[in-house]
Design an enzyme around this catalytic site. Structure first.
Site, PDB file in Angstrom:
ATOM      1  CB  CYS A 186      -8.867  -4.565  -3.207  1.00  0.00           C
ATOM      2  SG  CYS A 186      -7.688  -3.218  -2.968  1.00  0.00           S
ATOM      3  CG  ASN A 239      -0.416  -0.179   2.530  1.00  0.00           C
ATOM      4  OD1 ASN A 239       0.603  -0.813   2.693  1.00  0.00           O
ATOM      5  ND2 ASN A 239      -1.067   0.391   3.533  1.00  0.00           N
ATOM      6  CB  CYS A 294      -5.342  -1.351  -1.470  1.00  0.00           C
ATOM      7  SG  CYS A 294      -6.636  -0.593  -0.492  1.00  0.00           S
ATOM      8  CD  GLU A 321      -5.242  -5.998  -1.112  1.00  0.00           C
ATOM      9  OE1 GLU A 321      -4.800  -4.837  -1.042  1.00  0.00           O
ATOM     10  OE2 GLU A 321      -5.815  -6.563  -0.169  1.00  0.00           O
ATOM     11  CB  CYS A 328     -10.843  -2.686   0.975  1.00  0.00           C
ATOM     12  SG  CYS A 328     -10.287  -1.968  -0.589  1.00  0.00           S
ATOM     13  CD  GLU A 362      -1.418   4.717   4.490  1.00  0.00           C
ATOM     14  OE1 GLU A 362      -0.921   5.562   5.267  1.00  0.00           O
ATOM     15  OE2 GLU A 362      -2.123   3.762   4.883  1.00  0.00           O
TER      16      GLU A 362
HETATM   17  N1  THU Z   1      -5.175  -1.575   2.706  1.00  0.00           N
HETATM   18  C1  THU Z   1      -4.610  -2.381   1.748  1.00  0.00           C
HETATM   19  O1  THU Z   1      -3.547  -2.079   1.199  1.00  0.00           O
HETATM   20  N2  THU Z   1      -5.258  -3.531   1.438  1.00  0.00           N
HETATM   21  C2  THU Z   1      -6.389  -3.976   2.049  1.00  0.00           C
HETATM   22  O2  THU Z   1      -6.888  -5.037   1.694  1.00  0.00           O
HETATM   23  C3  THU Z   1      -6.991  -3.196   3.130  1.00  0.00           C
HETATM   24  C4  THU Z   1      -6.414  -1.859   3.370  1.00  0.00           C
HETATM   25  C5  THU Z   1      -4.464  -0.350   3.067  1.00  0.00           C
HETATM   26  C6  THU Z   1      -5.127   0.939   2.673  1.00  0.00           C
HETATM   27  C7  THU Z   1      -4.516   1.901   3.689  1.00  0.00           C
HETATM   28  O3  THU Z   1      -3.252   2.331   3.204  1.00  0.00           O
HETATM   29  C8  THU Z   1      -4.275   1.049   4.916  1.00  0.00           C
HETATM   30  O4  THU Z   1      -4.316  -0.306   4.467  1.00  0.00           O
HETATM   31  C9  THU Z   1      -5.319   1.233   6.003  1.00  0.00           C
HETATM   32  O5  THU Z   1      -6.589   1.137   5.507  1.00  0.00           O
END
Ligand code: THU
Length: 161
Positions: A115, A62, A73, A75, A112, A64
């Protein structure tokens, strides 16, 4: 009126030592790659590693952003990379793990909603199910056979025809 039921089966392992070696190794790679996540805001570091049909492995973490909704994310970072390097090549299996600053993660997380939608499109464009291995840095591991199982009532390209 008729009632309809949606059910699906998935595998639960007490920990990664119960997994076939190939799966255990892939999950271990996903655990390790969490170190490359850029998550200064949530401090929730996610790592994903996938095996393509040619055996090649692609990773994602991920990423940000100070403008929070810009973050992506793990994925979807992985899917974008895979599709760019190998357009339309099936993904056989994707392992997803995570860690937080506070404690060692000890249970699986699942992708999520956004994704799941992206993963489903990938399955459909490659006509191949993506097997998911979900686990923390330790503890239980879930194996899901296809993304279709975790996104019932999906909106798909069929609707746009
Ligand atoms: N996140 C992911 O990378 N994958 C997921 O399946 C769930 C959430 C990340 C998004 C954000 O950067 C952090 O986790 C918190 O939500």
């Amino acid at each position: 009126m008729t009632n309809h039921r949606f059910e699906f089966s998935y595998e639960v392992y007490a920990d990664s030592s119960e997994l076939p070696k190939e799966d255990a190794d892939l999950l271990q790679e996903a655990r390790k790659i969490t170190a490359n996540a850029y998550a200064p805001y949530s401090k929730f570091h996610v790592g994903a590693v996938a095996v393509l049909s040619n055996g090649e492995k692609i990773a994602g973490t991920n990423q940000e952003n100070a403008s929070y909704p810009v973050g992506t994310c793990a994925e979807r970072v992985l899917l974008g990379t895979a599709a760019t390097l190998h357009p339309d090549m099936p993904i056989k299996t994707m392992a997803i793990s995570y860690r937080t600053k506070e404690q060692e993660s000890d249970h699986p997380i699942s992708p999520c909603g956004m994704c799941r939608q992206a993963l489903l499109e990938y399955e459909s464009r490659t006509s191949h199910p993506i097997r998911l291995i979900l686990g923390g840095q330790k503890g239980k591991v879930f194996i899901i056979t296809t993304v279709k199982d975790i996104l019932p009532f999906a909106f798909t390209q069929q609707e746009l025809k």
